[in-house]
Motif scaffolding. Structure first.
Motif, PDB file in Angstrom:
ATOM      1  N   ILE A   1      25.692-135.210 -22.953  1.00 13.52           N
ATOM      2  CA  ILE A   1      27.018-134.708 -23.337  1.00 13.52           C
ATOM      3  C   ILE A   1      27.206-134.876 -24.849  1.00 13.52           C
ATOM      4  CG2 ILE A   1      29.496-134.955 -22.990  1.00 13.52           C
ATOM      5  CD1 ILE A   1      28.911-136.327 -20.371  1.00 13.52           C
ATOM      6  N   PRO A   2      27.544-133.779 -25.540  1.00 14.68           N
ATOM      7  CA  PRO A   2      27.828-133.927 -26.979  1.00 14.68           C
ATOM      8  C   PRO A   2      29.098-134.759 -27.182  1.00 14.68           C
ATOM      9  CG  PRO A   2      27.588-131.610 -26.327  1.00 14.68           C
ATOM     10  CD  PRO A   2      27.712-132.409 -25.072  1.00 14.68           C
TER      11      PRO A   2
ATOM     12  N   ARG B   1      21.420-129.104  -9.934  1.00 18.45           N
ATOM     13  CA  ARG B   1      22.667-129.878  -9.974  1.00 18.45           C
ATOM     14  C   ARG B   1      23.738-129.193 -10.828  1.00 18.45           C
ATOM     15  NH1 ARG B   1      22.596-132.436  -5.501  1.00 18.45           N
ATOM     16  NH2 ARG B   1      21.858-134.580  -5.513  1.00 18.45           N
ATOM     17  N   ASN B   2      24.986-129.222 -10.345  1.00 17.42           N
ATOM     18  CA  ASN B   2      26.172-128.817 -11.127  1.00 17.42           C
ATOM     19  C   ASN B   2      26.041-127.415 -11.719  1.00 17.42           C
ATOM     20  OD1 ASN B   2      27.218-131.402 -10.632  1.00 17.42           O
ATOM     21  ND2 ASN B   2      26.165-132.242 -12.417  1.00 17.42           N
ATOM     22  N   LEU B   3      25.628-126.462 -10.877  1.00 15.27           N
ATOM     23  CA  LEU B   3      25.472-125.102 -11.383  1.00 15.27           C
ATOM     24  C   LEU B   3      26.797-124.338 -11.283  1.00 15.27           C
ATOM     25  CD1 LEU B   3      21.925-124.420  -9.933  1.00 15.27           C
ATOM     26  CD2 LEU B   3      22.521-124.635 -12.330  1.00 15.27           C
ATOM     27  N   HIS B   4      27.163-123.910 -10.092  1.00 15.69           N
ATOM     28  CA  HIS B   4      28.417-123.146  -9.966  1.00 15.69           C
ATOM     29  C   HIS B   4      29.633-124.053 -10.087  1.00 15.69           C
ATOM     30  CE1 HIS B   4      26.511-119.352  -8.996  1.00 15.69           C
ATOM     31  NE2 HIS B   4      25.600-120.067  -8.359  1.00 15.69           N
ATOM     32  N   LYS B   5      29.482-125.270  -9.583  1.00 14.98           N
ATOM     33  CA  LYS B   5      30.603-126.220  -9.678  1.00 14.98           C
ATOM     34  C   LYS B   5      30.012-127.623  -9.824  1.00 14.98           C
ATOM     35  CE  LYS B   5      30.993-126.644  -4.622  1.00 14.98           C
ATOM     36  NZ  LYS B   5      30.017-127.709  -4.503  1.00 14.98           N
ATOM     37  N   GLN B   6      30.859-128.570 -10.133  1.00 21.03           N
ATOM     38  CA  GLN B   6      30.360-129.944 -10.240  1.00 21.03           C
ATOM     39  C   GLN B   6      30.178-130.503  -8.830  1.00 21.03           C
ATOM     40  OE1 GLN B   6      32.519-132.527 -12.879  1.00 21.03           O
ATOM     41  NE2 GLN B   6      31.380-134.330 -12.192  1.00 21.03           N
TER      42      GLN B   6
ATOM     43  N   PRO C   1      29.494-126.535 -20.078  1.00 26.35           N
ATOM     44  CA  PRO C   1      30.259-127.583 -20.764  1.00 26.35           C
ATOM     45  C   PRO C   1      31.765-127.309 -20.768  1.00 26.35           C
ATOM     46  CG  PRO C   1      28.300-127.068 -22.009  1.00 26.35           C
ATOM     47  CD  PRO C   1      28.366-126.066 -20.896  1.00 26.35           C
ATOM     48  N   GLU C   2      32.162-126.060 -21.075  1.00 30.75           N
ATOM     49  CA  GLU C   2      33.604-125.795 -21.093  1.00 30.75           C
ATOM     50  C   GLU C   2      34.144-125.654 -19.662  1.00 30.75           C
ATOM     51  OE1 GLU C   2      35.299-122.073 -22.453  1.00 30.75           O
ATOM     52  OE2 GLU C   2      36.615-123.214 -23.786  1.00 30.75           O
ATOM     53  N   ARG C   3      33.380-124.941 -18.814  1.00 31.68           N
ATOM     54  CA  ARG C   3      33.836-124.679 -17.438  1.00 31.68           C
ATOM     55  C   ARG C   3      34.046-125.985 -16.691  1.00 31.68           C
ATOM     56  NH1 ARG C   3      30.643-123.183 -13.409  1.00 31.68           N
ATOM     57  NH2 ARG C   3      28.857-123.129 -14.797  1.00 31.68           N
ATOM     58  N   LEU C   4      33.160-126.953 -16.892  1.00 30.08           N
ATOM     59  CA  LEU C   4      33.259-128.209 -16.149  1.00 30.08           C
ATOM     60  C   LEU C   4      33.882-129.322 -17.004  1.00 30.08           C
ATOM     61  CD1 LEU C   4      29.860-128.057 -14.201  1.00 30.08           C
ATOM     62  CD2 LEU C   4      32.080-127.178 -13.530  1.00 30.08           C
ATOM     63  N   GLY C   5      34.385-128.936 -18.174  1.00 28.59           N
ATOM     64  CA  GLY C   5      35.227-129.846 -18.941  1.00 28.59           C
ATOM     65  C   GLY C   5      34.525-130.954 -19.695  1.00 28.59           C
ATOM     66  N   TYR C   6      33.258-130.771 -20.036  1.00 24.94           N
ATOM     67  CA  TYR C   6      32.599-131.837 -20.790  1.00 24.94           C
ATOM     68  C   TYR C   6      32.102-131.380 -22.162  1.00 24.94           C
ATOM     69  CZ  TYR C   6      28.112-129.933 -19.008  1.00 24.94           C
ATOM     70  OH  TYR C   6      27.043-129.135 -18.690  1.00 24.94           O
ATOM     71  N   GLY C   7      32.632-130.251 -22.623  1.00 24.67           N
ATOM     72  CA  GLY C   7      32.209-129.805 -23.950  1.00 24.67           C
ATOM     73  C   GLY C   7      32.860-128.504 -24.329  1.00 24.67           C
ATOM     74  N   MET C   8      32.298-127.920 -25.372  1.00 23.46           N
ATOM     75  CA  MET C   8      32.896-126.725 -25.964  1.00 23.46           C
ATOM     76  C   MET C   8      32.050-125.520 -25.576  1.00 23.46           C
ATOM     77  SD  MET C   8      33.471-126.539 -30.021  1.00 23.46           S
ATOM     78  CE  MET C   8      31.893-125.882 -30.479  1.00 23.46           C
TER      79      MET C   8
END
Ligand SMILES: Cc1cc2nc3c(=O)[nH]c(=O)nc-3n(C[C@H](O)[C@H](O)[C@H](O)COP(=O)(O)OP(=O)(O)OC[C@H]3O[C@@H](n4cnc5c(N)ncnc54)[C@H](O)[C@@H]3O)c2cc1C
Length: 577
Positions: free
Chosen positions: A440-441, A382-387, A145-152
């Motif tokens: 997504i929270p 899906r979306n493991l190391h990168k989006q 979530p934080e790494r890919l910018g969709y959460g904390m």
């Protein structure tokens, strides 16, 4: 103060009689684990449960019934269904399991947006009826979530929870295979259930066609080969009867009633009080901590206060939010520990909307032996190391293959000798895949207390305001396309794709509202599941979830609960609580 309006008849027989070392609110999957750990460490523990008692084996009235012993062959009557339109939608709900679910009219709530809130109010909670899928979270789920910018970010990582996963797996018994997949770490497994010939075939064609997609054996809380620790619990080998949701007299799957609560009981430190609806947690402004819990007796509606040094909140995600929101005081006018205003926000769930299925030709000369209460899994790819998609988050795919019953193609008749002959032959092979997707929270997905409406115990109704977003739609599209492609590569034709459009909540994986985090302004709980602002209160059920990941969540609640309970014991010893 908001709670002053409650008409209470206080039982004032003295605090001593009602005092314990620890109180656990809720006796389901997570509450059972709190009770076990705290009692084992010598704490006199009171478990407060709003529903009736359910004793292992004795209170499983349908466990050994044959289909013809049910008036409507497992279905409930039309009148029952019409009176209970919400709960009768739940997975596995039927005449054989209805006694482990609530009745709609008894437990109203307000849906600002459609949300199916599925509940089981009894000792054992939903541990009696759960699906038992038990995969570990991977490091990706904690960090994505934080790494890919969709959460904390979570205040903890996989390495913090891994030993506690092991602790839980060894005790409850989880079957599975050590597959070495980075998206779904291995655990302490009992032998897995076998894949059947079609599942094995699809496993091979996926491996041949995709670099990083893995179809693996189910990881499920079933005793395929009980160990000493399971026999000590009085549990036995899973008989693969596939009647789990009625309660298992063999203790073949993990439930609170067959495992953690009887274990806690054996210590002599456990008191369980059924029919105890927790109204709120009592905060002492002089002591700056919680000192107890106010309970409304479910039958007499009389209020009683119980006291303890620590409190574990395990009423299941949304009910834990409700209890905390209703725990108001001068210090916390918006709910216990809620200085940040985050309480009730970032409620999320799992996306279960999409599935594919198809007939599988070419295996007509093959069959399988016995039943299998588990399903193979395709680990998230899906979306493991990168989006790598146009959406964020991942999904787990559950799948299976089976031989159906006689179909219209085999026999157009529905009565007579030809039909009887056709029925004695196995039908065609079918296979299916369905998704369990991350959500997504979002702050706007929230629950709150209704301003005026109350339940029969004088507790405000919960308002749910939780919905889907564009990310869900994109994930569904991708899941359908990828799953159909995998089936096509396996040789399936006539593949059906569908989106059931079900409301959030029906997944029964509701989470969040009281999330963990490092920042006091954006979270409610610290890395040990303690309220930042009221450290002797621990919230360790789904309410604590910072994000949803894509794995079945309950084993994480169990691991976090065991971890927090052991921390609480250490802190008590040091005099910090
Ligand atoms: C059909 C079905 C299939 C599922 N499949 C899976 C699966 O395969 N894998 C998975 O991980 N999860 C699955 N789940 C979800 C799983 O059951 C829940 O995640 C889990 O039970 C949550 O544990 P809990 O302790 O938070 O809540 P529960 O087990 O629901 O227990 C909460 C308890 O608190 C009590 N309570 C509530 N409010 C109060 C109050 N105010 N005062 C006192 N007591 C209160 C309730 O009566 C209940 O007994 C499934 C659920 C269902 C119903």
């Amino acid at each position: 103060m908001p709670n002053d309006s409650l008409q209470v008849n206080l039982n004032t027989k003295g605090t001593l009689q009602n005092s314990f070392d620890a109180i656990v609110i809720g006796s389901g999957i997570s509450g059972g684990w709190a009770a076990k750990e705290l009692c084992e460490h010598g704490l006199k523990t009171l478990v407060l449960e709003r529903g009736r008692n359910v004793e292992h084996i004795k209170d499983y009235p349908t466990a050994t019934k044959a289909p013809w012993e049910f008036k409507y062959r497992r279905q409930v009557s039309r009148a029952y269904e019409e009176a209970n339109p919400l709960i009768s939608k739940a997975a596995g709900f039927g005449d054989d399991t209805a006694h482990f679910f609530i009745k709609d009219a008894d437990h109203p709530y307000v849906q600002e947006k459609p949300f199916d809130w599925i509940r089981g109010y009894q000792v054992g909670g939903k541990s009696l009826t759960w699906g038992r899928a038990c995969q570990r979270w991977s490091p990706f789920e904690f960090t994505s979530p934080e790494r890919l910018g969709y959460g904390m970010n979570w205040p903890i990582g996989y390495e913090d929870v891994a030993p506690w996963y092991s602790h839980v797996e060894r005790f409850i018994g989880v079957c599975g295979n050590k597959d070495g997949i980075e998206a779904m770490p291995d655990g302490e497994f009992l032998p897995p259930f076998d894949l059947n010939c079609v599942e094995s075939h699809i496993q091979k064609t996926i491996a041949q066609n995709y670099k990083s997609r893995y179809l693996v054996h189910a990881r499920w809380a079933h005793l395929t080969q009980p160990k000493d620790i399971h026999l000590q619990q009085g549990r036995g080998k899973c008989q693969a009867r596939n009647l789990c949701m009625r309660g298992c007299p063999f203790g073949g799957y993990f439930s609170t009633n067959s495992s953690t609560l009887p274990w806690a009981q054996k210590t002599g430190n456990l008191t369980v009080r059924p029919f105890s609806v927790v109204h709120s947690i009592i905060y002492d402004e002089q002591k700056n901590k919680a000192v107890g819990v106010r309970v409304i007796d479910a039958n007499s509606h009389q209020a009683t206060d119980y006291f303890s040094r620590i409190i574990f909140v395990n009423a299941s995600a949304l009910n834990s939010n409700l209890v905390l929101l209703n725990s108001t005081s001068h210090r916390f006018p918006n709910g216990l520990g809620n200085d940040s205003g985050v309480l009730g926000k970032y409620v999320c769930f799992h996306n279960y909307r999409a599935a594919v299925n198809a007939p599988m030709p070419g295996f007509e000369d093959k069959y399988y032996y016995g039943r299998n209460p588990t399903e193979p899994i395709i680990a998230n790819y899906r979306n493991l190391h990168k989006q790598d998609t146009d959406y964020v988050g991942g999904f787990t795919t559950f799948m299976g293959a089976y031989r159906g019953q006689v179909s219209d193609d085999d026999c157009p008749e529905t009565i007579g000798a030809q039909y009887k002959d056709a029925m004695s032959e196995p039908g065609h092979w079918h296979t299916y895949m369905y998704m369990q997707g991350e959500t997504i929270p979002r702050a706007e997905n929230h629950v709150r207390l209704h301003a005026d409406q109350k339940d029969q115990w004088g507790i405000p109704l919960l308002v749910t305001s939780v919905g889907y977003d564009d990310n869900h739609e994109k994930m569904i599209k991708d899941f359908l396309a990828q799953s159909a492609e995998m089936l096509e590569k396996a040789g399936c034709k006539n593949i059906e794709q569908y989106d059931n459009k079900q409301a959030p909540g029906l997944d029964i994986h509701e989470m969040g509202g009281c999330r963990m985090g490092k920042d006091l302004k954006t979270s409610m709980l610290n890395e040990w599941n303690q309220l930042h602002h009221c450290k002797n209160v621990f919230v360790t059920d789904g309410a604590c979830m910072t994000s949803t990941g894509n794995q079945s969540p309950s084993i994480l609640y169990m691991a976090l609960t065991a971890r927090a309970a052991n921390h609480a014991v250490e802190e008590l010893k040091k005099g910090n609580l």
